[in-house]
Write an enzyme that holds these catalytic residues in place. Structure first.
Site, PDB file in Angstrom:
ATOM      1  N   ARG A   1      -2.933  -7.977   6.355  1.00 19.55           N
ATOM      2  CA  ARG A   1      -3.890  -6.875   6.392  1.00 19.55           C
ATOM      3  C   ARG A   1      -5.147  -7.233   5.600  1.00 19.55           C
ATOM      4  NH1 ARG A   1      -1.258  -1.236   5.023  1.00 19.55           N
ATOM      5  NH2 ARG A   1      -3.217  -0.511   5.947  1.00 19.55           N
TER       6      ARG A   1
ATOM      7  N   CYS B   1      -5.126  -0.363  -2.327  1.00 23.71           N
ATOM      8  CA  CYS B   1      -4.200  -0.735  -1.255  1.00 23.71           C
ATOM      9  C   CYS B   1      -4.695  -0.057   0.007  1.00 23.71           C
ATOM     10  CB  CYS B   1      -2.768  -0.345  -1.613  1.00 23.71           C
ATOM     11  SG  CYS B   1      -2.543   1.418  -1.956  1.00 23.71           S
TER      12      CYS B   1
END
Length: 295
Positions: free
Chosen positions: A180, A238
């Protein structure tokens, strides 16, 4: 004592009759069945905490997928769990404390000090041969007197502007999975990649294969390899401010105090004016020109 409590220490508190509020924060991205998992087996007297509705408010593009509730909302919720001033609170989940750390951070941010993560979580309790309960547990409310800090803010945090500026003077860590960060895969947010200047530091590397946090010296070496020093400011994000709290806890175990970006990449990537970098490199210098950066 730090952020962690061992299974043996919690069992000893139970045996001694010491008042302890135990909170089960069963949640994982893509798994909406935390309450069902809880009902199937949980620590004795543990109260279920729904991360999506009790540790966050509804998602908005401007604030990300899991915006923090207001102080007043969080105070009311914590009282429903049975937390009183002076209690010891232990939070756990079944995913290496990746979700429970969000609750740990929020209570600490509200000025509540005696809150811990059960190291190893539910699996550690089960592996020790300790009993589990099934079905719902009632919160031991008694006198309800949990009070948050009037303005919160007991734990350092930053916003999008702070995240944009952070790499110029400190280390900004991206706690998501490497794919990611690199922009190879993005299951939920509108753009793939990372905040320019951020360094990849997946949260999963904070724990061993059984879900226990690594020893403090190993965590310290890990973060030092990422450029973190006692005199270097560090911040973490995050996807939506959940697993980044786990990294804040790991950094504390290692002896570093870190700021959290609660909105995280879900907030950042929803703002088309903010640049996104891809690839292995932080790409901070190129990203300063704006737009999407290939690294």
């Amino acid at each position: 004592m730090g952020p962690l409590m061992a299974v043996q220490a919690l069992a000893a508190r139970f045996d001694a009759g010491h008042r302890t509020v135990v909170l089960d924060v069963r949640w994982a991205l893509g798994d909406p069945h935390g309450r069902e998992h809880y009902l199937g087996g949980h620590l004795p007297r543990a109260v279920f905490v729904d991360l999506a509705t009790e540790l966050a408010t509804p998602a908005t593009p401007a604030r990300g997928r899991h915006p923090l509730p207001t102080d007043a909302e969080f105070q009311e919720t914590a009282r429903r769990w049975g937390i009183n001033n002076g209690d010891v609170v232990v939070a756990y989940d079944n995913s290496g404390n990746m979700a429970a750390a969000r609750l740990w951070w929020m209570l600490r941010n509200a000025g509540f000090q005696d809150v811990y993560l059960l190291d190893g979580g539910l699996a550690a309790w089960r592996d020790a041969g300790l009993p589990l309960d099934t079905g719902p547990a009632e919160a031991a409310v008694g006198r309800v007197s949990f009070d948050v800090s009037p303005a919160g803010g007991r734990m350092p945090s930053i916003d999008a502007a702070g995240a944009a500026d952070w790499p110029a003077t400190g280390v900004l860590l991206d706690a998501r999975a490497g794919e990611r960060y690199r922009g190879e895969f993005e299951p939920v947010d509108p753009r793939a990649g990372h905040i320019p200047g951020a360094r990849s530091a997946p949260t999963t590397a904070n724990v061993d294969g059984a879900g226990y946090f690594l020893p403090a010296d190993e965590l310290r070496r890990r973060f030092e390899d990422l450029g973190i020093r006692d005199d270097v400011p560090v911040a973490v994000y995050c996807g939506s401010g959940v697993t980044a709290a786990h990294e804040v806890a790991a950094l504390e175990i290692a002896g570093f105090r870190a700021a959290l970006y609660p909105g995280s990449f879900s907030e950042w990537s929803n703002n088309p004016a903010l640049p996104v970098a891809t690839g292995n490199r932080p790409s901070g210098d190129a990203a300063a020109r704006g737009g999407s950066v290939e690294g």
